[in-house]
Design a protein around this motif. Structure first.
Motif, PDB file in Angstrom:
ATOM      1  N   SER A  82       0.830  -1.204   0.000  1.00 27.68           N
ATOM      2  CA  SER A  82       0.000   0.000   0.000  1.00 27.68           C
ATOM      3  C   SER A  82       0.863   1.252   0.000  1.00 27.68           C
ATOM      4  O   SER A  82       0.586   2.224  -0.717  1.00 27.68           O
ATOM      5  N   ASN A  83       1.933   1.230   0.783  1.00 26.81           N
ATOM      6  CA  ASN A  83       2.818   2.392   0.866  1.00 26.81           C
ATOM      7  C   ASN A  83       3.549   2.636  -0.447  1.00 26.81           C
ATOM      8  O   ASN A  83       3.715   3.786  -0.875  1.00 26.81           O
ATOM      9  N   LEU A  84       3.997   1.563  -1.095  1.00 24.15           N
ATOM     10  CA  LEU A  84       4.658   1.710  -2.384  1.00 24.15           C
ATOM     11  C   LEU A  84       3.703   2.266  -3.434  1.00 24.15           C
ATOM     12  O   LEU A  84       4.090   3.091  -4.272  1.00 24.15           O
ATOM     13  N   LEU A  85       2.454   1.825  -3.384  1.00 23.81           N
ATOM     14  CA  LEU A  85       1.460   2.337  -4.326  1.00 23.81           C
ATOM     15  C   LEU A  85       1.268   3.836  -4.129  1.00 23.81           C
ATOM     16  O   LEU A  85       1.204   4.602  -5.105  1.00 23.81           O
ATOM     17  N   LEU A  86       1.202   4.262  -2.875  1.00 16.65           N
ATOM     18  CA  LEU A  86       1.021   5.690  -2.604  1.00 16.65           C
ATOM     19  C   LEU A  86       2.221   6.492  -3.107  1.00 16.65           C
ATOM     20  O   LEU A  86       2.053   7.552  -3.729  1.00 16.65           O
ATOM     21  N   LEU A  87       3.425   5.989  -2.875  1.00 19.67           N
ATOM     22  CA  LEU A  87       4.611   6.693  -3.374  1.00 19.67           C
ATOM     23  C   LEU A  87       4.609   6.760  -4.902  1.00 19.67           C
ATOM     24  O   LEU A  87       5.032   7.765  -5.491  1.00 19.67           O
ATOM     25  N   LYS A  88       4.140   5.703  -5.539  1.00 18.79           N
ATOM     26  CA  LYS A  88       4.054   5.711  -7.000  1.00 18.79           C
ATOM     27  C   LYS A  88       3.040   6.759  -7.468  1.00 18.79           C
ATOM     28  O   LYS A  88       3.284   7.485  -8.455  1.00 18.79           O
ATOM     29  N   LEU A  89       1.933   6.878  -6.772  1.00 21.01           N
ATOM     30  CA  LEU A  89       0.936   7.886  -7.124  1.00 21.01           C
ATOM     31  C   LEU A  89       1.495   9.298  -6.918  1.00 21.01           C
ATOM     32  O   LEU A  89       1.185  10.214  -7.688  1.00 21.01           O
ATOM     33  N   TYR A  90       2.293   9.472  -5.886  1.00 20.18           N
ATOM     34  CA  TYR A  90       2.937  10.769  -5.687  1.00 20.18           C
ATOM     35  C   TYR A  90       3.860  11.099  -6.861  1.00 20.18           C
ATOM     36  O   TYR A  90       4.019  12.269  -7.225  1.00 20.18           O
ATOM     37  N   GLN A  91       4.475  10.064  -7.448  1.00 19.51           N
ATOM     38  CA  GLN A  91       5.287  10.292  -8.641  1.00 19.51           C
ATOM     39  C   GLN A  91       4.418  10.740  -9.806  1.00 19.51           C
ATOM     40  O   GLN A  91       4.775  11.662 -10.545  1.00 19.51           O
ATOM     41  N   PHE A  92       3.270  10.087  -9.970  1.00 17.03           N
ATOM     42  CA  PHE A  92       2.377  10.405 -11.083  1.00 17.03           C
ATOM     43  C   PHE A  92       1.721  11.764 -10.908  1.00 17.03           C
ATOM     44  O   PHE A  92       1.500  12.490 -11.881  1.00 17.03           O
ATOM     45  N   PHE A  93       1.404  12.100  -9.649  1.00 20.77           N
ATOM     46  CA  PHE A  93       0.653  13.337  -9.356  1.00 20.77           C
ATOM     47  C   PHE A  93       1.391  14.124  -8.269  1.00 20.77           C
ATOM     48  O   PHE A  93       0.930  14.212  -7.120  1.00 20.77           O
ATOM     49  N   PRO A  94       2.560  14.685  -8.584  1.00 18.83           N
ATOM     50  CA  PRO A  94       3.396  15.338  -7.570  1.00 18.83           C
ATOM     51  C   PRO A  94       2.717  16.501  -6.857  1.00 18.83           C
ATOM     52  O   PRO A  94       3.052  16.806  -5.711  1.00 18.83           O
ATOM     53  N   GLU A  95       1.746  17.117  -7.521  1.00 19.17           N
ATOM     54  CA  GLU A  95       1.060  18.246  -6.887  1.00 19.17           C
ATOM     55  C   GLU A  95       0.200  17.786  -5.710  1.00 19.17           C
ATOM     56  O   GLU A  95      -0.208  18.602  -4.872  1.00 19.17           O
TER      57      GLU A  95
END
Length: 211
Positions: free
Chosen positions: A43-56
């Motif tokens: 779950s944490n890795l998924l969230l970090l990946k989403l932060y990469q996709f949507f840095p804002e």
């Protein structure tokens, strides 16, 4: 650790998870992990990946908590996995945590505790952080020694000798006066999966030098 949130999702839900709408729920999951003392790397890795996709939409506070949680799970490779998803590798907090990770993985425990003290406000965002690190230190010591002096062990754990004795007795080690003896079997403080290739000779040299 509870069953992974990611593992519970259907294939359709997993696809939907790669949208910004999934971020708030995943951020709440990080808070739940800290509150309930659970852990969900996927779950944490998924969230970090989403932060990469949507840095804002990145929440730096939540991101830092993910890194801290990963650090408490040494010798698992979780911190490295999370670190690979951090966009700004030169950001101060990430550099600090990367440095702490390096000190731990090279058995420079005294230096680690000195540095940790200067960043206490950051590290205390994860309850029981110090004891999680002490369990890792005990794991490294168990790879090298069958017995050692209690004052030396106390230095490695950053505890008073009596407290260090109590701590390792909770791991099944034997304390007799100033002597600490480790179990002779192979399940002392084993990681859940084999991941970290430590150089035993280097660790032994480092610990002997520290003592």
């Amino acid at each position: 650790s509870t069953q992974s949130t990611w593992g519970l999702l259907s294939s359709n839900e997993r696809t939907m998870s790669y949208t910004p709408e999934a971020i708030p729920a995943l951020e709440r999951a990080v808070t739940d992990q800290i509150t309930n003392k659970t852990y969900d790397l996927d779950s944490n890795l998924l969230l970090l990946k989403l932060y990469q996709f949507f840095p804002e939409q990145q929440n730096v506070e939540v991101r830092n908590k993910i890194l801290l949680l990963a650090l408490t799970h040494l010798p698992e490779p979780d911190f490295a996995l999370c670190g690979d998803l951090i966009a700004s590798q030169e950001e101060e907090v990430f550099v600090v945590l990367l440095g702490l990770s390096s000190l731990l993985q090279t058995a420079r425990f005294q230096e680690f505790w000195v540095q940790a003290q200067t960043h206490r406000a950051l590290l205390e965002k994860v309850p029981d952080f110090d004891n999680s690190i002490r369990r890792f230190v005990a794991h490294v010591v168990s790879l090298t020694f069958q017995c050692l002096a209690l004052p030396d062990l106390a230095t490695f754990l950053n505890l008073a000798p009596a407290a260090a004795g109590d701590f390792v007795q909770g791991l099944g080690w034997t304390v007799s006066g100033n002597d600490v003896r480790l179990p002779s079997n192979d399940d002392r403080v084993r990681p859940k999966r084999a991941i970290q290739a430590f150089n035993i000779d280097a660790i032994s040299t480092t610990l002997t030098t520290l003592s």
